[in-house]
Design an enzyme around this catalytic site. Structure first.
Site, short mmCIF file in Angstrom:
data_model
loop_
_atom_site.label_atom_id
_atom_site.label_comp_id
_atom_site.label_asym_id
_atom_site.label_seq_id
_atom_site.Cartn_x
_atom_site.Cartn_y
_atom_site.Cartn_z
N TYR A 199 -8.20 3.16 -13.77
CA TYR A 199 -9.55 3.35 -13.98
C TYR A 199 -9.75 4.63 -14.65
CZ TYR A 199 -11.15 -0.46 -10.72
OH TYR A 199 -11.41 -1.56 -10.36
N TYR B 129 -13.68 -3.90 -0.56
CA TYR B 129 -12.70 -3.79 -1.72
C TYR B 129 -11.66 -4.81 -1.44
CZ TYR B 129 -9.58 -2.27 -5.45
OH TYR B 129 -8.81 -2.71 -6.45
N ASP C 214 -8.38 -9.22 5.17
CA ASP C 214 -7.55 -8.39 4.26
C ASP C 214 -7.07 -7.17 4.69
OD1 ASP C 214 -6.70 -6.61 2.26
OD2 ASP C 214 -8.35 -7.23 0.73
N LYS D 192 0.47 -3.14 -0.16
CA LYS D 192 0.53 -1.77 0.11
C LYS D 192 1.80 -1.24 0.87
CE LYS D 192 -3.87 -0.16 -1.58
NZ LYS D 192 -4.82 -1.32 -1.75
C1 PLP Z 1 -5.51 -1.99 -2.53
C2 PLP Z 1 -6.10 -3.23 -2.04
C3 PLP Z 1 -6.31 -4.46 -2.73
C4 PLP Z 1 -5.59 -4.58 -4.11
O1 PLP Z 1 -4.25 -4.51 -4.06
P1 PLP Z 1 -3.27 -4.24 -5.26
O2 PLP Z 1 -1.88 -4.15 -4.87
O3 PLP Z 1 -3.96 -2.86 -5.85
O4 PLP Z 1 -3.92 -5.22 -6.20
C5 PLP Z 1 -7.03 -5.48 -1.92
N1 PLP Z 1 -7.49 -5.17 -0.74
C6 PLP Z 1 -7.54 -4.01 -0.21
C7 PLP Z 1 -8.03 -3.97 1.12
C8 PLP Z 1 -6.74 -3.09 -0.82
O5 PLP Z 1 -6.87 -1.68 -0.04
#
Ligand code: PLP
Length: 432
Positions: A19, A147, A248, A277
């Site tokens: 960004y 997100y 997620d 992550k």
């Molecule tokens: C960081 C994140 C993503 C995206 O992961 P990337 O490896 O950056 O593509 C999706 N969902 C959540 C909750 C995140 O924190």
């Protein structure tokens, strides 16, 4: 050696950061090496890292056992196509993941980033309903301030108010959004709190493939901690309306909130779960999407009889080795104690921020500490102030937040929170 000035110019003029603008005066610091929770800058300064490189480096940088495991794997094989071939890191990692995730999850799809793991989850849900003879179930319901990543499907279920939605407009699939749960973590979830989701399902279940949310912690959309009761009710509503639930856990997974996975706070299981992550301890890029046998069976039995996805770097052996080693290190460590210790350190250390008139609130959950300001901070100047104070903290918007590695010592944690208090109190002297 490159001339450091030229290197900085090359970075500024030719390389995008997340960004960022190409021509910008945003500071970018060159890291020469990193050990434990310390980043060593090329000019010799050392910073205590408060970010774990965005939730991921949970064991600290340059961990000897992680390094050794990866070196060993390099001498076996670093990459293999996953079409028609398999390898023990992928198999061992699958065993490990199935052992620690909710017991209904039985099938794993490996991918290379969190956003792709979300795309895969959305596709699984769509293929599931197609196979079950409901191809009209093509929409998703998600939470405001959520997100889920930067790719198109992930953007279409991320908060619609942020720039990415308004900018990409019609190019995104149109999904349904419900209000962010305002019931806080540790509190009950009232009928009013769950009403928006209940109403959305009442109205749209017939068109909806799945509900998707980040369990308990909304990350990049505001670092907000909401009631586990909300998740329980969301699970019950999805069951009642026969809609899949995607959780997620990309930010929350692997202990960050005090449970291995945040859905454990609510003792519920998703139909589809995304992880990423911290999966590899921040060593390599790897993510995964797990689902139940009900979903994988339906996909097998539908048209075209296979799941339609297959990245080039799927299940990369080095990344799987990093993940396997990282999970073993985590499980062998007193991680619950560490998280409790960090939670207490963040609570104590950040409390003085409440005295600042510019601070809206301080909230802590597990190894996540947030100072929410009343107004957005100037990211460039505050980042510089943190570096001058000897710490690496990267706020966004109104949020100054910490998510240190689980191995951070009490002294380093105290130094980190002291720097946050000092820098935030310093803001009071200068206008933002
Ligand atoms: C960081 C994140 C993503 C995206 O992961 P990337 O490896 O950056 O593509 C999706 N969902 C959540 C909750 C995140 O924190």
């Amino acid at each position: 050696m490159n001339d450091p000035d030229t290197s900085a110019d090359t970075d500024r003029n030719h390389i995008w950061h997340p960004y960022s603008a190409m021509q910008s005066d945003a500071p970018v610091f060159t890291v020469a090496s990193a050990h434990g929770v310390r980043l060593k800058l090329s000019d010799g300064r050392e910073l205590i890292d408060g970010m774990s490189s965005w939730w991921s480096v949970i064991h600290g940088y340059n961990h000897p056992l992680m390094n050794a495991a990866l070196e060993e794997q390099i001498h076996k094989v670093s990459h293999l196509m996953f079409g028609g071939l398999t390898h023990s890191p992928a198999i061992e990692l699958a065993r490990q993941l199935l052992a620690i995730t909710p017991s209904n999850l039985s099938s794993i799809f490996y991918s290379d980033s969190g956003s792709v793991a979300v795309e895969v989850a959305l596709k699984m849900a769509l293929q599931y309903w197609h196979a079950r003879g409901h191809p009209q179930r093509r929409k998703f319901i998600s939470l405001r301030c959520g997100y889920h990543g930067d790719t198109f499907g992930a953007m279409s279920v991320s908060d619609p108010e942020t720039g990415i939605h308004s900018l990409f407009g019609d190019a995104l699939a149109q999904n349904f959004f419900v209000a962010q749960p305002r019931c806080r973590f540790g509190e009950a979830c009232s009928d009013d709190d769950i009403a928006p989701l209940a109403q959305a399902l009442e109205k749209h279940a017939g068109q909806t493939a799945a509900v998707i949310m980040e369990p308990v912690v909304q990350g990049a959309g505001g670092v907000w901690f909401y009631s586990a009761g909300y998740l329980q009710q969301a699970r019950a509503l999805c069951d009642r309306h026969d809609v899949l639930l995607i959780l997620d856990e990309i930010a929350t997974g692997f202990g960050r909130t005090g449970k291995l996975f945040a859905c454990e706070h609510a003792t519920i299981a998703p139909d589809i779960m995304c992880i990423g992550k911290a999966l590899t301890g921040g060593y390599l890029t790897l993510a995964a999407t797990l689902t139940s046998q009900a979903v994988s069976d339906a996909i097998d039995q539908g048209e075209p009889g296979v799941f339609m996805h297959g990245p080039t770097f799927m299940a990369n052996p080095l990344a799987c080795t990093a993940a396997l080693t990282s999970i073993r290190l985590l499980l062998e460590s007193p991680w619950q104690k560490n998280i409790q210790r960090i939670e207490q350190g963040l609570n104590n250390g950040l409390a003085p921020c409440r005295d600042s008139g510019q601070v809206q609130e301080v909230r802590v959950l597990g190894a996540i500490g947030v100072v929410e300001m009343k107004q957005a901070v100037d990211m460039n100047s505050i980042t510089r102030a943190f570096v001058e104070a000897g710490v690496w903290v990267r706020p966004f918007g109104k949020l100054v937040y910490l998510m240190p590695a689980f191995i951070i010592s009490d002294d380093d944690l105290a130094e980190l929170t002291r720097a946050v208090v000092t820098v935030i109190k310093g803001l009071a002297q200068k206008p933002l």
